[in-house]
Scaffold this motif. Structure first.
Motif, PDB file in Angstrom:
ATOM      1  N   UNK B  68      -3.964  -3.494  -9.103  1.00 20.07           N
ATOM      2  CA  UNK B  68      -2.518  -3.630  -9.102  1.00 20.07           C
ATOM      3  C   UNK B  68      -1.898  -3.107  -7.820  1.00 20.07           C
ATOM      4  N   UNK B  70      -2.238  -3.085  -3.411  1.00 15.41           N
ATOM      5  CA  UNK B  70      -2.829  -3.978  -2.397  1.00 15.41           C
ATOM      6  C   UNK B  70      -4.103  -3.422  -1.763  1.00 15.41           C
ATOM      7  N   UNK B 206       6.326  -3.275 -13.532  1.00 11.21           N
ATOM      8  CA  UNK B 206       5.859  -2.923 -12.206  1.00 11.21           C
ATOM      9  C   UNK B 206       5.193  -1.572 -12.267  1.00 11.21           C
ATOM     10  N   UNK B 207       4.408  -1.279 -11.234  1.00 17.82           N
ATOM     11  CA  UNK B 207       3.755   0.019 -11.205  1.00 17.82           C
ATOM     12  C   UNK B 207       4.259   0.784  -9.995  1.00 17.82           C
ATOM     13  N   UNK B 208       4.556   2.045 -10.219  1.00 18.40           N
ATOM     14  CA  UNK B 208       5.044   2.852  -9.106  1.00 18.40           C
ATOM     15  C   UNK B 208       3.912   3.703  -8.570  1.00 18.40           C
ATOM     16  N   UNK B 209       3.888   3.811  -7.257  1.00 20.46           N
ATOM     17  CA  UNK B 209       2.902   4.706  -6.660  1.00 20.46           C
ATOM     18  C   UNK B 209       3.517   6.082  -6.526  1.00 20.46           C
ATOM     19  N   UNK B 212       4.275   5.908  -2.100  1.00 23.11           N
ATOM     20  CA  UNK B 212       4.066   4.525  -1.656  1.00 23.11           C
ATOM     21  C   UNK B 212       3.640   4.418  -0.192  1.00 23.11           C
ATOM     22  N   UNK B 215       0.087   5.321   0.267  1.00 25.42           N
ATOM     23  CA  UNK B 215      -0.774   4.283  -0.280  1.00 25.42           C
ATOM     24  C   UNK B 215      -0.870   3.109   0.701  1.00 25.42           C
ATOM     25  N   UNK B 216       0.292   2.728   1.251  1.00 23.63           N
ATOM     26  CA  UNK B 216       0.264   1.620   2.220  1.00 23.63           C
ATOM     27  C   UNK B 216      -0.602   1.971   3.426  1.00 23.63           C
ATOM     28  N   UNK B 223      -8.216  -1.933   4.932  1.00 20.65           N
ATOM     29  CA  UNK B 223      -8.366  -3.289   5.476  1.00 20.65           C
ATOM     30  C   UNK B 223      -9.043  -3.277   6.835  1.00 20.65           C
ATOM     31  N   UNK B 287      -5.684  -9.216  -4.196  1.00 13.68           N
ATOM     32  CA  UNK B 287      -5.678  -8.222  -3.114  1.00 13.68           C
ATOM     33  C   UNK B 287      -6.892  -8.262  -2.193  1.00 13.68           C
ATOM     34  N   UNK B 288      -7.669  -9.320  -2.216  1.00 16.29           N
ATOM     35  CA  UNK B 288      -8.887  -9.337  -1.408  1.00 16.29           C
ATOM     36  C   UNK B 288      -8.632  -9.954  -0.033  1.00 16.29           C
TER      37      UNK B 288
END
Lengths: 173, 634
Positions: B68, B70, B206-209, B212, B215-216, B223, B287-288
């Motif tokens: 859920x 990215x 929605x899910x909250x981090x 955020x 996490x990004x 990546x 998310x891949x």
């Protein structure tokens, strides 16, 4: 300046569906940027999986020159930004009737289920996260003229241009 | 716990009751998510010696912690139950979009107990959970059901079984939408035994981090790491098929039920060229950034008209090598497996087993009804349908090759399985590596997906007489960038002599994959090569707000592995079961047989590294104490 004249120079998001793998990163990045939560349903960009065409197509507001949503909004909340030519809306006044969503040929205006208002892609003030976050380059943020230029270039490199010329190569159009 | 969806939904099909529980903080700390939750729940809920097809078996789905978000490849969910195929812990992992919907519906774990008196399916729409009649769906193949359910429950993701699961074929799979599935260990038959045809899930929350931005940042780092992997570009182009040719060159593929090692013209049948020839666009799971899947369309030939997501190495090896089919027939076989809900590896293994019995004269045309031969697709598919419908000899084969082998003289020689589960793809006589030792130590039986060397080098195939090591073969930078505690790395990889020690690497790889299955990321080589506990800890912490250190994460993965081992031992698994089929020790391939004694020695080293008794493979008391797994009363 007239918004329609601006339209030629405004930057938009172009979709290269051939490259889209359907990973859904754009949806997650959009939703978290706009709502603080992760969920594809909250995103203003939607990926449609089309197995019959072997394609995944991202659908989002195209900022048309003559947007039907503008006409259909009973509250008169949708307008063209005179500076950028984008189709924007005053979300705070939205009554959530979804007429704009239905009027849009792409259904690119979407309901935000948290605030219960309809929203569309506003291109994140010139820095769309979906574009920078797409790992496949399926989303491009550029001026119309540049997109056209790229497409022409791609077509020419594919040999389309050569094929249209007579065989002797002299070209007598 | 700010954003642990933090709910367990428990559905008892016997009574039609639905209960929603909070997840205890202790469970998250100790088991993280995904397979960790499954292991704890199954260990606590399933009574010893339970019938896999009985009311007391429990089927659990759990989405990984990072699903859920990215974070690259965070899409995976784990399904587990007591396996009807192995009798031990049955578990399987799948990607696509089911996990995301389960999480956004507000649940981390879905527990299904009991047994419905009539066919039903479960529909989940956030809090709105219904058990609905599946009378009209029962007996229908998967794609038909998906079409129907997609229309009825718009926007839902669907987990379902096909006729194989309904008929309790012991290697039936649970399908995840049209093209993915929880394949191995026969979970589809468990679902079938519960009279449960499908589960549809749609979530709108929605899910909250917790943080955020952090996490990004972790996502971006993740990546970049994956993109810098040496196998990244090859994988974005050809997916898992990259390994097909090297293994064929080593004469280590499962050709004709593990008798040949390679096949003539294998490159054209099952190598990378088939992607160019049959594949079109790439398809990704949620998310891949690798997108190893391909759309396939057969526009001409015998099987024209098939359109699906396909061309993975496992089915290609299973049907192309083990059964000897050509590429178009392989694609058809994949379609059949997905429509009827069967595990592709076991299906290929059982077909190969039957064909060899026929060739050896152990079964005859009178038993089967027609002739069988390697490479004969029509006969293979006829037999396939007999297995699905449990007709004639198909009824015996539907029990899996180990059980079926007991019905035939010398059958065990031709049943290529470990602990009841058919071995996929690679022949350890052709290449001995961390991967092949993993087939013996795997907690779910003869399988290749729970132990893979993150830095496996496919350019070399040097055999170590002691079965103890394989060649490392990479440059120093690869060694330096491997995310592994320094001390352990020095013990595992000897850079100077270019050696990877197999038992050491096995333990690390198993725990790492267990961690992946807990947080819900994928084990594709570019991920394994670069994504280690450090970056996972960073992402988990940013997302959940719980402080995890990399060492804690690895310990929890080890805890889960030990708990599953305890489950298997409790169900009566013997140390002798960690053994390859007889053929590998007796029959030569490339002039090689496996040496049972030496492999046993390597296994003993592995057991010691794990803190298990070297003879019985049972976790020592001190190990259990260290992992806080002591049984009450001990």
């Amino acid at each position: 300046m007239n918004s329609k004249k601006m339209g030629m120079r405004m930057k938009r998001i172009f979709v290269n569906a051939e490259a889209c793998t359907g990973c859904g990163l754009c949806q997650l990045l959009c939703s978290v940027h706009k709502t603080g939560q992760w969920h594809p349903a909250l995103a203003r960009i939607k990926i449609k999986e089309m197995p019959e065409l072997e394609l995944n197509v991202p659908v989002l507001c195209l900022h048309c020159s003559n947007p039907p949503c503008e006409v259909y909004c009973v509250m008169n909340l949708i307008y063209k930004d005179p500076n950028t030519g984008y189709t924007l809306r005053r979300e705070d006044k939205c009554i959530g009737c979804r007429a704009c969503e239905i009027a849009c040929p792409f259904s690119a205006a979407v309901m935000d289920p948290i605030r219960e208002v309809v929203v569309n892609c506003d291109l994140c003030e010139g820095d769309p996260l979906c574009v920078s976050g797409c790992p496949e380059g399926a989303l491009l943020y550029m001026e119309d003229s540049e997109a056209g230029e790229r497409k022409r270039k791609a077509a020419v490199s594919l040999g389309a241009w050569r094929a249209s010329r007579p065989r002797d190569g002299r070209g007598s159009l | 716990m700010k954003d642990y969806s933090g709910k367990i939904m428990e559905i008892d099909l016997s009574h039609g009751s639905i209960r929603i529980k909070d997840i205890e903080a202790q469970l998250v700390r100790q088991y993280i998510g995904g397979i960790g939750f499954n292991a704890r729940i199954l260990y606590d809920e399933i009574p010893i010696g339970a019938d896999p097809f009985g009311e007391e078996n429990v089927l659990v789905f759990a989405a990984g912690t990072l699903v859920g978000t990215p974070f690259p490849t965070a899409s995976r969910s784990e399904a587990s139950a007591k396996s009807p195929l192995t009798g031990g812990f049955g578990t399987s992992n799948s990607g696509a979009f089911f996990g995301l919907q389960l999480k956004t519906a507000g649940y981390d774990v879905l527990v299904i107990k009991g047994k419905s008196p009539q066919p039903v399916y479960i529909s989940i729409n956030d809090e709105d959970v219904k058990i609905l009649s599946a009378d009209s769906l029962w007996g229908k193949e998967c794609w038909e059901c998906v079409d129907y359910l997609e229309k009825k429950h718009y926007g839902s993701e669907i987990a379902l079984i096909g006729p194989a699961g309904e008929n309790l074929v012991r290697f039936a799979s649970i399908e995840n939408g049209r093209y993915d599935g929880w394949g191995r260990t026969g979970l589809g038959a468990v679902m079938g035994s519960k009279n449960l045809k499908a589960i549809t899930v749609k979530g709108t929350k929605g899910r909250k981090a917790h943080d955020p931005q952090a996490l990004l940042n972790a996502v971006k780092k993740g990546q970049q790491l994956i993109k810098s992997a040496s196998s990244y570009h090859a994988f974005t182009e050809y997916g898992t098929l990259n390994a097909s040719i090297p293994y064929s060159n080593f004469k280590a593929i499962s050709a004709h039920n593990f008798t040949k090692g390679t096949l003539p013209n294998w490159k054209e049948i099952g190598g990378r060229p088939i992607v160019d020839r049959y594949g079109s666009r790439h398809v990704a799971c949620q998310s891949c950034i690798i997108a190893c899947g391909h759309w396939v369309e057969l526009s001409e030939g015998k099987y024209a008209g098939i359109k699906m997501k396909d061309l993975e190495i496992t089915p290609v090896m299973s049907f192309g090598a083990t059964v000897g089919l050509n590429t178009e027939a392989i694609i058809k076989a994949c379609e059949l497996c997905q429509r009827y809900g069967v595990d592709m590896v076991s299906a290929g293994g059982v077909l190969g087993f039957a064909i060899e019995l026929y060739k050896q004269g152990i079964i005859s045309e009178d038993d089967v009804g027609f002739e069988l031969d390697f490479g004969d697709d029509e006969a293979a598919f006829k037999l396939f349908h007999m297995i699905i419908n449990r007709e004639g000899i198909g009824d015996i084969l539907a029990e899996g090759s180990k059980r079926a082998a007991e019905q035939f003289e010398q059958g065990d020689k031709y049943a290529i399985q470990v602990k009841g589960m058919e071995i996929p793809m690679i022949d350890p006589r052709g290449r001995w590596s961390t991967w092949t030792l993993g087939m013996l130590t795997n907690i779910r039986g003869g399988d290749h997906l729970r132990c893979r060397n993150p830095v496996e080098n496919l350019r070399f195939n040097e055999r170590d007489e002691e079965y103890r090591k394989e060649r490392f073969g990479f440059k120093q930078t690869m060694y330096e960038k491997l995310d592994m505690p320094e001390e352990l790395k020095r013990k595992t990889i000897d850079l100077e002599n270019d050696i990877t020690y197999i038992p050491e690497m096995s333990k690390w790889a198993e725990d790492l994959i267990n961690l992946y299955n807990s947080v819900g990321i994928c084990i594709r080589p570019p991920v394994m090569e670069k994504v280690g506990p450090t970056i996972i800890a960073e992402a988990c912490q940013a997302f959940t707000g719980i402080e995890f250190t990399p060492a804690e994460l690895m310990e929890s993965a080890e805890r889960t592995w030990n708990l599953i081992k305890l489950f298997n031992l409790r169900e009566g698994e013997k140390a002798e079961a960690s053994k390859f089929p007889r053929r590998f020790y007796e029959e030569e391939l490339n002039g090689q047989v496996l040496d049972e004694g030496k492999i046993q020695k390597v296994l003993e080293i592995y057991y010691q590294l794990r803190g298990w008794d070297p003879k019985t493979g049972r976790p020592e008391r001190a190990t259990l104490k260290r992992l806080q797994l002591e049984q009450p009363g001990e």
